[in-house]
Motif scaffolding. Structure first.
Motif, PDB file in Angstrom:
ATOM      1  N   ARG A 273       0.834  -1.214   0.000  1.00  0.00           N
ATOM      2  CA  ARG A 273       0.000   0.000   0.000  1.00  0.00           C
ATOM      3  C   ARG A 273       0.865   1.258   0.000  1.00  0.00           C
ATOM      4  N   LEU A 274       1.684   1.363  -1.042  1.00  0.00           N
ATOM      5  CA  LEU A 274       2.571   2.512  -1.170  1.00  0.00           C
ATOM      6  C   LEU A 274       1.767   3.789  -1.373  1.00  0.00           C
ATOM      7  N   SER A 275       2.208   4.851  -0.714  1.00  0.00           N
ATOM      8  CA  SER A 275       1.542   6.145  -0.842  1.00  0.00           C
ATOM      9  C   SER A 275       2.122   6.911  -2.020  1.00  0.00           C
ATOM     10  N   VAL A 276       1.289   7.202  -3.003  1.00  0.00           N
ATOM     11  CA  VAL A 276       1.752   7.957  -4.171  1.00  0.00           C
ATOM     12  C   VAL A 276       2.208   9.363  -3.787  1.00  0.00           C
ATOM     13  N   PRO A 277       1.448  10.122  -2.972  1.00  0.00           N
ATOM     14  CA  PRO A 277       1.928  11.464  -2.597  1.00  0.00           C
ATOM     15  C   PRO A 277       3.272  11.442  -1.870  1.00  0.00           C
ATOM     16  N   THR A 278       3.481  10.454  -0.989  1.00  0.00           N
ATOM     17  CA  THR A 278       4.747  10.377  -0.255  1.00  0.00           C
ATOM     18  C   THR A 278       5.896  10.064  -1.193  1.00  0.00           C
ATOM     19  N   THR A 279       5.696   9.088  -2.070  1.00  0.00           N
ATOM     20  CA  THR A 279       6.733   8.743  -3.045  1.00  0.00           C
ATOM     21  C   THR A 279       7.024   9.915  -3.961  1.00  0.00           C
ATOM     22  N   ASP A 280       5.990  10.623  -4.370  1.00  0.00           N
ATOM     23  CA  ASP A 280       6.147  11.797  -5.231  1.00  0.00           C
ATOM     24  C   ASP A 280       6.955  12.885  -4.524  1.00  0.00           C
ATOM     25  N   LEU A 281       6.683  13.086  -3.243  1.00  0.00           N
ATOM     26  CA  LEU A 281       7.417  14.093  -2.468  1.00  0.00           C
ATOM     27  C   LEU A 281       8.907  13.758  -2.402  1.00  0.00           C
ATOM     28  N   ILE A 282       9.218  12.497  -2.129  1.00  0.00           N
ATOM     29  CA  ILE A 282      10.620  12.074  -2.071  1.00  0.00           C
ATOM     30  C   ILE A 282      11.290  12.291  -3.429  1.00  0.00           C
ATOM     31  N   GLY A 283      10.600  11.929  -4.490  1.00  0.00           N
ATOM     32  CA  GLY A 283      11.160  12.108  -5.831  1.00  0.00           C
ATOM     33  C   GLY A 283      11.405  13.558  -6.166  1.00  0.00           C
ATOM     34  N   ASN A 284      10.480  14.436  -5.767  1.00  0.00           N
ATOM     35  CA  ASN A 284      10.645  15.861  -6.069  1.00  0.00           C
ATOM     36  C   ASN A 284      11.848  16.459  -5.354  1.00  0.00           C
ATOM     37  N   ILE A 285      12.089  16.020  -4.126  1.00  0.00           N
ATOM     38  CA  ILE A 285      13.259  16.502  -3.392  1.00  0.00           C
ATOM     39  C   ILE A 285      14.542  16.040  -4.084  1.00  0.00           C
ATOM     40  N   CYS A 286      14.568  14.772  -4.489  1.00  0.00           N
ATOM     41  CA  CYS A 286      15.744  14.251  -5.201  1.00  0.00           C
ATOM     42  C   CYS A 286      15.973  14.999  -6.506  1.00  0.00           C
ATOM     43  N   LEU A 287      14.875  15.286  -7.230  1.00  0.00           N
ATOM     44  CA  LEU A 287      14.972  16.021  -8.490  1.00  0.00           C
ATOM     45  C   LEU A 287      15.571  17.401  -8.274  1.00  0.00           C
ATOM     46  N   ALA A 288      15.066  18.128  -7.281  1.00  0.00           N
ATOM     47  CA  ALA A 288      15.546  19.486  -7.043  1.00  0.00           C
ATOM     48  C   ALA A 288      17.022  19.502  -6.691  1.00  0.00           C
ATOM     49  N   LEU A 289      17.456  18.580  -5.829  1.00  0.00           N
ATOM     50  CA  LEU A 289      18.866  18.535  -5.440  1.00  0.00           C
ATOM     51  C   LEU A 289      19.747  18.108  -6.609  1.00  0.00           C
ATOM     52  N   PHE A 290      19.261  17.140  -7.396  1.00  0.00           N
ATOM     53  CA  PHE A 290      20.033  16.702  -8.561  1.00  0.00           C
ATOM     54  C   PHE A 290      20.263  17.848  -9.536  1.00  0.00           C
ATOM     55  N   LEU A 291      19.197  18.576  -9.851  1.00  0.00           N
ATOM     56  CA  LEU A 291      19.325  19.681 -10.798  1.00  0.00           C
ATOM     57  C   LEU A 291      20.257  20.766 -10.265  1.00  0.00           C
ATOM     58  N   ALA A 292      20.126  21.088  -8.982  1.00  0.00           N
ATOM     59  CA  ALA A 292      20.971  22.132  -8.400  1.00  0.00           C
ATOM     60  C   ALA A 292      22.438  21.746  -8.480  1.00  0.00           C
ATOM     61  N   VAL A 293      22.762  20.514  -8.084  1.00  0.00           N
ATOM     62  CA  VAL A 293      24.166  20.064  -8.095  1.00  0.00           C
ATOM     63  C   VAL A 293      24.695  19.972  -9.519  1.00  0.00           C
ATOM     64  N   ALA A 294      23.871  19.439 -10.444  1.00  0.00           N
ATOM     65  CA  ALA A 294      24.313  19.301 -11.832  1.00  0.00           C
ATOM     66  C   ALA A 294      24.636  20.654 -12.450  1.00  0.00           C
ATOM     67  N   LEU A 295      23.803  21.646 -12.209  1.00  0.00           N
ATOM     68  CA  LEU A 295      24.028  22.971 -12.792  1.00  0.00           C
ATOM     69  C   LEU A 295      25.155  23.714 -12.092  1.00  0.00           C
ATOM     70  N   MET A 296      25.306  23.499 -10.774  1.00  0.00           N
ATOM     71  CA  MET A 296      26.430  24.107 -10.056  1.00  0.00           C
ATOM     72  C   MET A 296      27.764  23.653 -10.628  1.00  0.00           C
ATOM     73  N   ASP A 297      27.797  22.414 -11.114  1.00  0.00           N
ATOM     74  CA  ASP A 297      29.041  21.815 -11.589  1.00  0.00           C
ATOM     75  C   ASP A 297      29.332  22.126 -13.052  1.00  0.00           C
ATOM     76  N   LEU A 298      28.458  22.904 -13.707  1.00  0.00           N
ATOM     77  CA  LEU A 298      28.677  23.239 -15.110  1.00  0.00           C
ATOM     78  C   LEU A 298      29.919  24.113 -15.284  1.00  0.00           C
ATOM     79  N   LYS A 299      30.675  23.833 -16.319  1.00  0.00           N
ATOM     80  CA  LYS A 299      31.819  24.673 -16.695  1.00  0.00           C
ATOM     81  C   LYS A 299      31.395  25.487 -17.918  1.00  0.00           C
ATOM     82  N   LEU A 300      30.797  26.629 -17.657  1.00  0.00           N
ATOM     83  CA  LEU A 300      30.191  27.416 -18.726  1.00  0.00           C
ATOM     84  C   LEU A 300      31.211  27.914 -19.737  1.00  0.00           C
ATOM     85  N   TRP A 301      32.475  28.045 -19.336  1.00  0.00           N
ATOM     86  CA  TRP A 301      33.485  28.490 -20.303  1.00  0.00           C
ATOM     87  C   TRP A 301      33.691  27.449 -21.400  1.00  0.00           C
ATOM     88  N   GLU A 302      33.391  26.169 -21.122  1.00  0.00           N
ATOM     89  CA  GLU A 302      33.479  25.145 -22.163  1.00  0.00           C
ATOM     90  C   GLU A 302      32.363  25.326 -23.178  1.00  0.00           C
TER      91      GLU A 302
END
Length: 402
Positions: A273-302
């Protein structure tokens, strides 16, 4: 120079997220055009790093080893929420959306080859700077880079990283504004529009919602986290099995498949009986952190150093994908969900489904929920298009004259 370990890097990513939220609240144009907060915050840090690099200074060194687990965790939650019961409702739309995405992936390659011809470059420049990195993202671009090198395209790996990162930036920045303009042009109103008022402000959130008690919420979260980790664990074996039979797929596919199996077994047995809202919340947090870290690590001069052909190709590709949101809107139903799907389409056709989800989430935060869009776009962008795109890239590599 400050050296950050993996945990410190994620903590820095969290601070970057808060900076993105603060900027979007403080600068009306960012809020008006629905720019995702992780993209805004991450780009701010990337620009500061670029400015320091121009002065031969390195501000910090990041340990991004947790970036991939965050990405896999996010896509796994999409798998866990992919119920076949829902797919039966929108299965036809998934296939139509996949067909549109596949057609556009071919268009991306043809446009790229045209740009390569204009600048007298190897034609496979256009494919690698086309669907291999825009639709496929960094993982697909890097996976196919050796084949492009073998076909005669020099510097394929560097080009793959640069084109993919440029696409990710554009997908995050362009998606929200493009769909906002489309909604205003066609008078599209979301579920929150009547509560928000004609000015398109935030919806009234004073609705009565029943929340489970603290113990039940903790148990729901525990079940979701354990099942997420189990899906990631088993999914790693599935991904290795794909590699063993010669299939090159993104690292999250195995975990997504396992997550989907868990979800549908649970649907029919009711054991977890997995909760869809709870799973969605966890996924959204992971998404936000992933995007932030990925963009922070960009080397824009390349990105700035890859030359005029890449810039011309990117401008044309971004313009076309933004315009293609209009036929997406018409074909997918001419309603609010179809418009939100257009935002998702822009996101994953310019780099990653993570971008697509960020764009769609920002739209629904303002205009209201779009359940059909959140079923159709992730299924196509995070799963089916990867298979089709691999066939498209392989076809161009084998049959287009070099």
């Amino acid at each position: 120079m400050i050296q950050l370990d993996a945990v410190q890097t994620i903590a820095f990513g969290g601070l970057t997220l808060f900076a993105g939220y603060a900027l979007c609240r403080a600068i009306p144009v960012l809020r008006r055009y629905n720019l995702p907060e992780p993209v805004v915050g991450g780009l701010l840090v990337a620009l500061l790093v670029w400015a320091a690099h121009a002065r031969d200074t390195t501000l910090f060194e990041l340990d991004t080893s947790l970036k991939v687990p965050l990405m896999v965790a996010f896509f796994t939650t999409l798998g866990i929420n992919a119920s076949l019961r829902l797919l039966r409702v929108s299965g036809r739309q998934v296939m139509i959306f996949l067909l549109l995405a596949s057609i556009f992936a071919v268009v991306q390659n043809l446009v790229g080859i045209g740009v390569a011809w204009m600048f007298d470059l190897h034609p496979m420049f256009g494919v690698l700077a086309g669907s291999a990195t825009l639709t496929g993202g960094p993982a697909t671009g890097m996976a196919f880079a050796p084949l492009f090198e073998k076909a005669g395209l020099q510097g394929a790996e560097t080009l793959a990283i640069t084109a993919a990162m440029a696409g990710i930036i554009c997908g995050g920045v362009v998606g929200g504004p493009a769909i906002t303009v489309l909604m205003r042009r066609f008078g599209i109103r979301g579920p929150a529009s009547s509560a928000a008022g004609a000015d398109g402000g935030e919806a009234d959130e004073s609705v009565h919602v029943h929340f489970p008690n603290e113990s039940a919420r903790e148990f729901d979260a525990l079940k979701s986290i354990v099942m997420l980790l189990m899906a990631m664990w088993l999914g790693a074996w599935v991904s290795r099995g794909f590699e063993g039979i010669g299939l090159t797929l993104p690292s999250y596919i195995g975990a997504m498949l396992v997550g989907a199996v868990i979800r549908n077994i649970d649907d029919y047995t009711g054991l977890i009986r997995l909760s869809v809202p709870t799973t969605d919340l966890i996924g959204n947090i992971c998404l936000a952190l992933f995007l932030a870290v990925a963009l922070m690590d960009l080397k824009l001069w390349e990105l700035a150093g890859m030359g005029l052909p890449l810039v011309v190709n990117l401008v044309i590709q971004v313009s076309l994908v933004a315009l293609f949101a209009v036929p997406i809107y018409y074909v997918m139903g001419r309603d609010y969900d179809a418009a939100v799907m257009g935002g998702g389409f822009i996101g994953f056709m310019l780099g990653t489904t993570a971008n697509a989800m960020a764009v769609m989430r920002r739209l629904v935060q303002r205009y209201g929920v779009a359940p059909r869009a959140f079923l159709v776009a992730p299924l196509v962008g995070a799963f089916f298009i990867d298979f089709v795109n691999a066939l498209i890239i392989t076809g161009f590599l084998n049959f287009w004259p070099h």
